[in-house]
Structure formats: C-alpha cells, structure tokens
Design a protein around this motif. Structure first.
Motif, short mmCIF file in Angstrom:
data_model
loop_
_atom_site.label_atom_id
_atom_site.label_comp_id
_atom_site.label_asym_id
_atom_site.label_seq_id
_atom_site.Cartn_x
_atom_site.Cartn_y
_atom_site.Cartn_z
N ILE A 353 0.86 -1.21 0.00
CA ILE A 353 0.00 0.00 0.00
C ILE A 353 0.89 1.25 0.00
O ILE A 353 0.59 2.25 -0.66
CB ILE A 353 -0.96 -0.01 1.21
N LYS A 354 2.03 1.15 0.72
CA LYS A 354 2.97 2.28 0.74
C LYS A 354 3.46 2.54 -0.68
O LYS A 354 3.53 3.68 -1.14
CB LYS A 354 4.15 1.91 1.66
N GLN A 355 3.77 1.48 -1.38
CA GLN A 355 4.27 1.61 -2.76
C GLN A 355 3.21 2.28 -3.65
O GLN A 355 3.52 3.17 -4.44
CB GLN A 355 4.58 0.21 -3.30
N VAL A 356 1.95 1.88 -3.48
CA VAL A 356 0.87 2.49 -4.27
C VAL A 356 0.75 3.97 -3.94
O VAL A 356 0.66 4.82 -4.84
CB VAL A 356 -0.48 1.77 -4.00
N LEU A 357 0.81 4.29 -2.63
CA LEU A 357 0.69 5.69 -2.21
C LEU A 357 1.82 6.53 -2.79
O LEU A 357 1.61 7.64 -3.30
CB LEU A 357 0.71 5.78 -0.68
#
Ligand code: ADP
Length: 463
Positions: A353-357
């Motif tokens: 999710i961090k990567q997507v953000l």
C-alpha cells in the motif's frame, strides 16, 4: 468526471428481493380481491336477474288476486239477492275474512310509502265496502223471496269499482318500487363490473412493473456482468501475454545490466572526482539506475506478488509516506499535507500500500510540476466490495495539478500508457493490480486544469 475500478454501489440483493416480495404479495392480494369481486358480482347479478323476472309476475298476481276476491264477494251477494240461499251469505262472510287475511299478508311486502298509503286506502275502502254490503244484505233479507233490482246494487258496485281501482294502483306501485330496486342493483352491478375492470387494469400494470423490475434488477445486471466479465477476461489474457513478454525482456536485460553496473563501479574508482570522466560515469550510473527501475517495474507488473495482509493503522501509514516524500516534493515547492483524520484500521500489506501511495503522490507531483499542493486524507465509508457491502476506508491523494483530459482518462489504466517522457506507463496498472488483490478498488476523480483525486478503497479491519 468520476471513474471507478470497482462496481457502482447498487441497492443490496436483500432490498431488491424485499421489493419483489412486496410487489408479488400486492399482485396476489389484488388478484384475490379481483377474483372475489368478480365472484360476488356474478352471484349478485344472477340473483337480480331472477328477481327482475319475479317483479312482473308478483305485481300481476297482487292485482289479479285482489280483483278475484272482490269479484267473488260481489258474486256471492248477487247470488244471495237472486236466490236467498243462506249458503251464499256464508260464502260472502268466508271470502271477506280471507280477503282480510290476504290484506294483512301483503302488508310486510310493501316497502315504499306509496304502497303503504295505498294499502291504507284499500283498508278504509274495504271497510266502507263491507258497511255498504251489510246494509245491502239487510235490505235483501227484508225483500223475502223477492229479487232485488239492479239499482239496489249500485252502491255496492261503486265501492267495489273503487276497491278494484285501488287494487290496480297497488299493483302498479308495487311494480314501480320493485323495478326501482332492481334498477339500483343493476347500477351497483355495473359499478362492480367497472371496478373489476379497473382492478384488472391495475393488476396488469403491476404485472408489467414486476416484469420490468425483474428485467432491470435481475436480468439486465446479469447481462452487464456477463459483458464485463468477458471484457475482463479478454483484458486479463492480453495483460498476461504482455506480462510474459515484459518479464522475458526484463530478465534478459537484468543480467547484462548487473555486469555493466559492476564494471562501472570498478572504473569509477579510477576517475578523480571533478574530472570529466567522473561526471560522465555518474551520468551512466543515473541512467543504469533508471533502467533498473524500469526493469523492476516490468517484473513487478509481470509477476505481482501476493499481499501479506495484516491489520494496519492506515493513518500511521499515510503519515509515514508523507514524511518520506515531503523533502522531495518541497524541492519543487510542492506542499504535502496529511489531514487530521480519526484512526482507521485496514486489512492490508503495508509495504504494497505504501508503494501504491508513493506512486500516486509522485504522479500528483508530476502533474503539478512546480508550486502546488498535495493532500492526503482518509475517510470511512460503506462500499460494495467483493460482491457485498461492507465498511471500507478510502485513502485519498488530491493534487491541484493539471488534471486529466478525457482521452487520458480513457486509457489511464492501460499498461505502458504514459504521457511522460521518462514514464513507463506501468505505475497505475501495478497499483490497480495490488489494490484488486487486496479486495479493494482504485477510483479517481479529475477536473482538467484544476487537479485530480485518487482514492484507494480498502476493506476496514473490523469488517
Ligand atoms: P507513468 O507515471 O509512468 O506515466 P502511470 O501509470 O502511473 O504511469 O500513469 C499513467 C498516466 O496517467 C500518466 O502518464 C499521466 O498522464 C496520468 N496521470 C496519473 N496520475 C495523474 C495525476 N495525478 N494527474 C494528472 N495525470 C495523471
């Protein structure tokens, strides 16, 4: 303009089922009512048809019976006057008593005031007739064996004519009262028939609504789902072959790239810092890093890893990413803010999710260029995810950049679609893939020239 990767929120299956049940129950009740009405009105109509036939004969019977009695009374007196036979007088008495009884029997059958008043008149006229008859009998008795003259019967005749006329009038009034009743009942039946027809129309309308509802809520969505799954299948097939190709190329590039990087690393040590060779080698290093990033993205797109989901504090995650990227964005005078939001926990792979953000924030910064603002927020909502409505968290990244034209929006999630010189066009495809594997959805809203908001929808941990 709003586009969603997830299906639109629609009334839940239970609500649709409930509506159908209510409609079906309504139609069934209406059907029962119409059936009952038809049955009742048909029964009533048959009864009335019978009554209508009786009215004529009953009125005729009243007139005929009354006339018979009066005629019989007159005749017995005539006979007595002619022959002085005491049997004729007894016959007169018997008939007059029968007529009394007959009048009493008719009284309850008389419904209207006209009939009742006529019967009253008959009563009075009959009393008068009897009084005249009694006077006549006394006169006849005084005559001994002599016959009476016709003139002596004149008074009796007058009274008997009057009585007969009243009898006719009673029969007429009786006929009118009964046919009035029948007319009223016929009107009621006509109204009942209209009601039945209207109800049938209503039933038909409800049936049509039901059919339309079944089509709209059951058949049409199914057809839509079928078309959607078909295009999804086609898209997946296309992506799979694209991914295979990308993975093959990336794999082939990765090995020589590692060798070039190692050689550069050894060479770099021989160039004195500040020299032209050192500067060139740094340029080569930057390009190698870029190539590595592309290769990694290719591989990630081709072979997405399964998320390892745990309960994650979404607000903390947002703050962490904010802190990480603030300095980088500040260099372009872009202000990154994380809105004050209540705690929300989601079921997610924090790293993914961090990567997507990070990807969404970098896209936002690219869309701004220089001077602008990116805002991160979280809000709780209810969404239909994975076929059922549930509590969800929406992690939003909003920018006041250039926004997206309808053409860009059309191809936004296509792999390798990019409007940037150095872009791979894989960022959003990878992001959408990750969110999909989380059982969530990636949505966006864009206003060309004013900015864009991307929303990551994830199921809440409590859900
Ligand atoms: P890349 O960043 O490599 O171009 P992406 O898949 O991340 O690939 O993005 C595809 C395209 O979507 C971008 O090239 C850009 O045109 C558009 N885009 C994505 N995010 C935004 C945004 N926040 N504002 C405007 N355009 C955007």
């Amino acid at each position: 303009m709003l586009r969603r990767q997830a299906t639109e929120l629609s009334p839940s299956d239970a609500t649709v089922k409930m509506r159908f049940l209510i409609l079906v129950a309504g139609i069934a009740l209406m059907g029962l009512a119409v059936g009952g009405l038809t049955f009742a009105s048909q029964g009533r109509a048959a009864k009335l048809r019978g009554q209508l036939g009786q009215v004529d004969s009953e009125s005729f019977r009243i007139a005929a019976e009354f006339a018979d009695y009066v005629r019989e009374l007159n005749m017995s007196l005539y006979r007595y006057g002619a022959g002085h036979d005491a049997a004729d007088l007894r016959w007169f008495d018997k008939t007059s008593h029968e007529l009394d009884r007959w009048i009493d029997q008719q009284k309850p059958k008389l419904l209207t005031t006209a009939e009742q008043s006529l019967m009253q008149q008959i009563d009075t006229a009959y009393d008068k007739y009897l009084a005249v008859a009694r006077v006549l009998v006394t006169r006849l008795e005084s005559l001994g064996q002599q016959s009476a003259t016709l003139a002596e019967y004149a008074g009796l005749m007058r009274e008997s004519d009057h009585l007969s006329q009243l009898g006719q009038a009673l029969a007429q009034a009786h006929y009118q009262s009964r046919s009035g009743l029948v007319r009223q009942a016929n009107e009621t039946i006509g109204q009942l028939h209209t009601l039945v027809l209207v109800s049938l129309g209503g039933l038909f309308l409800l049936g049509a609504i039901l059919a339309f509802g079944v089509y709209r809520h059951l058949i049409a969505p199914l057809r839509l789902k079928l078309v959607e799954s078909q295009s999804l299948l086609e898209r997946r097939e296309k992506l799979a072959s694209l991914g295979l190709l990308a993975a093959g190329v990336a794999h082939e590039i990765r090995n020589p790239l590692t060798a070039i990087k190692a050689a550069l690393f050894i060479q770099q040590k021989q160039f004195p810092p500040g020299s032209r060779e050192h500067a060139d080698s740094q340029l080569v290093e930057r390009e190698i890093l870029r190539l590595e990033r592309i290769v990694n993205e290719f591989l990630q797109f081709a072979r997405p890893t399964e998320p390892r989901r745990t309960e994650v504090d979404a607000v903390a995650l947002l703050r962490e990413v904010g802190t990480l990227l603030t300095p980088q964005l500040a260099r372009h005078n872009i202000q990154l803010t994380v809105a004050d939001t209540p705690a929300l926990r989601v079921q997610a792979d924090a790293a993914q999710i961090k990567q997507v953000l990070i990807n969404l924030i970098q896209n936002a910064a690219d869309a701004i260029g220089e001077n602008g603002a990116v805002r991160l927020t979280i809000r709780a909502t209810r969404k239909r995810l994975g076929g059922r409505e549930q509590a969800a968290a929406v992690l939003e990244v909003s920018d006041n950049g250039k926004g997206m034209s309808p053409e860009v929006q059309q191809r936004l999630f296509d792999p390798f679609f990019t409007t940037k010189e150095t872009g791979t066009g894989l960022g959003l495809s990878i992001a959408a893939g990750i969110i999909e594997k989380h059982g969530g959805a990636l949505q966006y809203q864009s206003w060309p020239g004013r900015g864009t908001t991307f929303g990551i929808i994830l199921p809440q941990a409590t859900a």
